[in-house]
Design a protein around this motif. Structure first.
Motif, mmCIF file in Angstrom:
data_model
loop_
_atom_site.group_PDB
_atom_site.id
_atom_site.type_symbol
_atom_site.label_atom_id
_atom_site.label_comp_id
_atom_site.label_asym_id
_atom_site.label_seq_id
_atom_site.Cartn_x
_atom_site.Cartn_y
_atom_site.Cartn_z
ATOM 1 N N GLY A 1 14.444 -3.781 -11.799
ATOM 2 C CA GLY A 1 15.486 -3.247 -12.675
ATOM 3 C C GLY A 1 16.687 -2.709 -11.920
ATOM 4 N N GLY A 2 16.590 -2.687 -10.590
ATOM 5 C CA GLY A 2 17.716 -2.231 -9.789
ATOM 6 C C GLY A 2 17.620 -0.784 -9.350
ATOM 7 N N ASN A 3 16.625 -0.051 -9.831
ATOM 8 C CA ASN A 3 16.461 1.350 -9.444
ATOM 9 C C ASN A 3 15.529 1.472 -8.239
ATOM 10 N N SER A 4 15.445 2.662 -7.698
ATOM 11 C CA SER A 4 14.546 2.922 -6.579
ATOM 12 C C SER A 4 13.290 3.612 -7.081
ATOM 13 N N MET A 5 12.161 3.314 -6.442
ATOM 14 C CA MET A 5 10.892 3.946 -6.790
ATOM 15 C C MET A 5 10.307 4.581 -5.529
ATOM 16 N N LEU A 6 9.979 5.845 -5.617
ATOM 17 C CA LEU A 6 9.362 6.570 -4.511
ATOM 18 C C LEU A 6 7.849 6.436 -4.634
ATOM 19 N N THR A 7 7.209 5.892 -3.611
ATOM 20 C CA THR A 7 5.768 5.654 -3.647
ATOM 21 C C THR A 7 5.084 6.467 -2.555
ATOM 22 N N LEU A 8 4.026 7.177 -2.937
ATOM 23 C CA LEU A 8 3.273 7.971 -1.974
ATOM 24 C C LEU A 8 1.850 8.173 -2.482
ATOM 25 N N ASP A 9 0.899 8.205 -1.608
ATOM 26 C CA ASP A 9 0.969 8.191 -0.172
ATOM 27 C C ASP A 9 0.872 6.736 0.301
ATOM 28 N N VAL A 10 1.622 6.373 1.343
ATOM 29 C CA VAL A 10 1.552 5.010 1.855
ATOM 30 C C VAL A 10 0.920 4.970 3.242
#
Length: 334
Positions: free
Chosen positions: A132-141
């Motif tokens: 969709g063009g947005n950013s997604m913060l993913t944790l824990d990686v």
């Protein structure tokens, strides 16, 4: 604001690290960047005219990519990474950025800088683009391979603060990575974490399946380190494979080369969208300082963006918000 730079960490150190730091120093006169590493090599890369907001701290060792993290941090006390971490611990720097050994950086963060009071386990967060063009913060990686339900709750609490301040998302949507969208799905960890997240002081949108994660279903995706790291590597590998296959197709014949030329601007925009250099580094949330892990193969632009992220972290007082949110109810979940 003072940020320590591990000038010797990463595949392209010190050349690209120094170049990115010089760019950042010129762009952000309110920040003092402390280049930690071999002074001779740093000066050779930087040239004669250093910006006034650049300092150099000489060290004699560096932590290599193949070094065992705990041993390296304990034995290489004069390495650029360890000295930078010690500067944060001693208040000589407000944060640090490194493109070096990920495990060693996490170890230095834990053993030297220390955790935020009330956070049991720090988490490594990564910013991913979505369709969709947005950013997604993913944790824990990858900071912790094992997790308990209260750890996932704390990840969500910290990520909510980071997304609000650094990513400028007013009301981040928090999702839990799971095998099904319905409440009650998943293993013991996910089933125990769901009600904690549902009752949290943030906008929890429920379970998110892996196939939906990149479709802008949430702004923060919470996972244990084992699952998150595997998903990160799968997406990275798939992305590289897609671009490789497209290149083969478009260079197959004169006709396909013409088609590639016609689509050049669109393809460039698509590639830029998934370029890690546009997103900077991965914050190690839960450490008592702004500790940012830049990509190991960072070029100058990618490293400058990692410094930009550290600056935004400090300017927005992410740690202050995390502490406030913990005192407002987070600690009682632990």
């Amino acid at each position: 604001m003072r940020i320590a730079i591990d000038a010797m960490g990463g595949d392209n150190a010190p050349q690209e690290i120094v170049a990115g730091s010089l760019d950042a120093a010129r762009a952000y006169p309110d920040v003092t960047l402390i280049l930690v590493g071999d002074e001779g090599q740093i000066k050779q890369c930087a040239g004669a005219n250093l910006p006034t907001n650049i300092e150099i701290v000489h060290t004699t060792e560096k932590i290599e990519a193949e070094d065992e993290p705990v041993k390296a941090v304990r034995r290489k006390k004069d390495s650029s990474m360890v000295v930078a971490a010690r500067m944060v611990k001693d208040g000589l720097a407000d944060g640090m950025v490194s493109a070096g050994n990920t495990g060693a950086l996490m170890t230095a963060g834990l053993l030297i800088v220390g955790r935020v009071k009330g956070i049991e386990r720090p988490a490594l967060a990564s910013i991913w683009p979505t369709m969709g063009g947005n950013s997604m913060l993913t944790l824990d990686v990858g900071a912790n391979m094992d997790a308990e339900a209260n750890h996932l709750y704390q990840y969500a609490l910290m990520a909510n603060a980071y997304a609000q301040i650094v990513l400028e998302q007013e009301k981040p949507r928090i999702g839990l990575l799971n095998i099904g969208a319905e409440p009650g799905k998943g293993d013991k960890l996910r089933k125990e974490a769901y009600p904690l997240l549902e009752a949290g002081p943030f906008h929890f949108v429920g379970n998110i399946e892996a196939r939906e994660a990149m479709n802008d279903k949430c702004d923060v995706l919470v996972a244990d380190g084992f699952t998150g790291n595997n998903m990160l590597k799968l997406i990275e590998g798939f992305g590289l494979g897609i671009f490789g296959e497209l290149k083969k197709i478009f260079y197959k014949s004169a006709l396909t080369k013409l088609a590639a030329l016609a689509l050049k601007s669109g393809l460039s925009a698509f590639k830029k969208k998934f370029d890690y250099a546009e997103y900077g580094g991965a914050p190690l949330l839960g450490i008592d300082g702004a500790v940012i892990k830049a990509h190991g193969s960072s070029n100058a632009r990618a490293f400058r963006m990692a410094i930009h992220q550290a600056r935004a972290f400090l300017k927005g007082d992410v740690l202050g918000k995390i502490r406030t949110d913990l005192s407002a109810g987070g600690e009682e979940k632990a």
